[in-house]
Design a protein around this motif. Sequence first.
Motif, PDB file in Angstrom:
ATOM      1  N   SER A  43       0.930  -1.160   0.039  1.00 42.57           N
ATOM      2  CA  SER A  43      -0.084  -0.173   0.096  1.00 42.57           C
ATOM      3  C   SER A  43       0.950   1.267  -0.042  1.00 42.57           C
ATOM      4  N   LEU A  61      -7.427   4.801 -11.740  1.00 42.03           N
ATOM      5  CA  LEU A  61      -6.491   4.060 -11.129  1.00 42.03           C
ATOM      6  C   LEU A  61      -6.650   2.611 -11.352  1.00 42.03           C
ATOM      7  N   THR A  64      -8.256   0.362  -6.312  1.00 41.87           N
ATOM      8  CA  THR A  64      -9.021   1.253  -5.453  1.00 41.87           C
ATOM      9  C   THR A  64      -8.426   2.181  -4.711  1.00 41.87           C
ATOM     10  N   GLU A  65      -8.947   3.136  -4.665  1.00 38.38           N
ATOM     11  CA  GLU A  65      -8.088   4.325  -3.751  1.00 38.38           C
ATOM     12  C   GLU A  65      -9.269   5.047  -2.725  1.00 38.38           C
ATOM     13  N   GLY A 107     -11.422   1.028  -8.377  1.00 33.09           N
ATOM     14  CA  GLY A 107     -10.184   1.039  -9.336  1.00 33.09           C
ATOM     15  C   GLY A 107     -11.085   0.960 -10.692  1.00 33.09           C
ATOM     16  N   CYS A 128      -4.678  10.316   0.572  1.00 30.01           N
ATOM     17  CA  CYS A 128      -5.347   9.125  -0.630  1.00 30.01           C
ATOM     18  C   CYS A 128      -4.471   8.117  -0.204  1.00 30.01           C
ATOM     19  N   THR A 129      -5.159   6.906   0.006  1.00 24.52           N
ATOM     20  CA  THR A 129      -4.380   5.674   0.099  1.00 24.52           C
ATOM     21  C   THR A 129      -4.893   4.706  -0.732  1.00 24.52           C
ATOM     22  N   VAL A 130      -3.954   3.854  -1.340  1.00 23.33           N
ATOM     23  CA  VAL A 130      -4.200   2.817  -2.255  1.00 23.33           C
ATOM     24  C   VAL A 130      -3.451   1.636  -2.315  1.00 23.33           C
ATOM     25  N   PHE A 134       0.696   2.556  -5.216  1.00 27.34           N
ATOM     26  CA  PHE A 134       0.428   3.503  -6.232  1.00 27.34           C
ATOM     27  C   PHE A 134       1.749   3.315  -7.166  1.00 27.34           C
TER      28      PHE A 134
END
Length: 163
Positions: A43, A61, A64-65, A107, A128-130, A134
Amino acid sequence: MTKDELINHLNMMPHPEGGYYVETYRSHKIGMINKNNIERNASTAIYFLMGDNDFSTFHKLKFTEIWHHYDGNPVEIVEITPKGELKRSIVGKDFLKGETPQHVITGGNWFAARTIESEGSDYVLVGCTVAPGFEFEDFEIADVNKLAVDYPDHKEIIMEFKK
Ligand code: GUN
């Protein structure tokens, strides 16, 4: 702090989609997925700031963010799903008005964002976390003219995010 002081204080730099960002976390690696030869992180997290004159243009993206509201104005997120559904959500602190402190952007959805001007602030600061983490190769900025042709029902709102 003013918007510019905060950008300096947090060491943020311009993001290609609009606004300013700095990566705050990149986790351990989890190996390769999707056979594309990138060793992935589990992450990542960023701070992301938009002033009232900035906006994040339509982009998507692969994964999912999640956006998290930290400070300043509410922010409107506009999404278009692969099926062509339009979703408008407001991330902010006025829960009674339907704003939420978090928002999940699936996503593959096209999405854009802008601040909603309010008294006492001229910017928004979100996180913003993904996951998986990322990578710029998972990130695609839309040609908004083409997006408007692909989703003619949403042409008006798409064009509001033309750079
Ligand atoms: N790192 C660089 N850009 C981004 C972004 O748009 N989202 C996330 N989560 N991380 C990033």
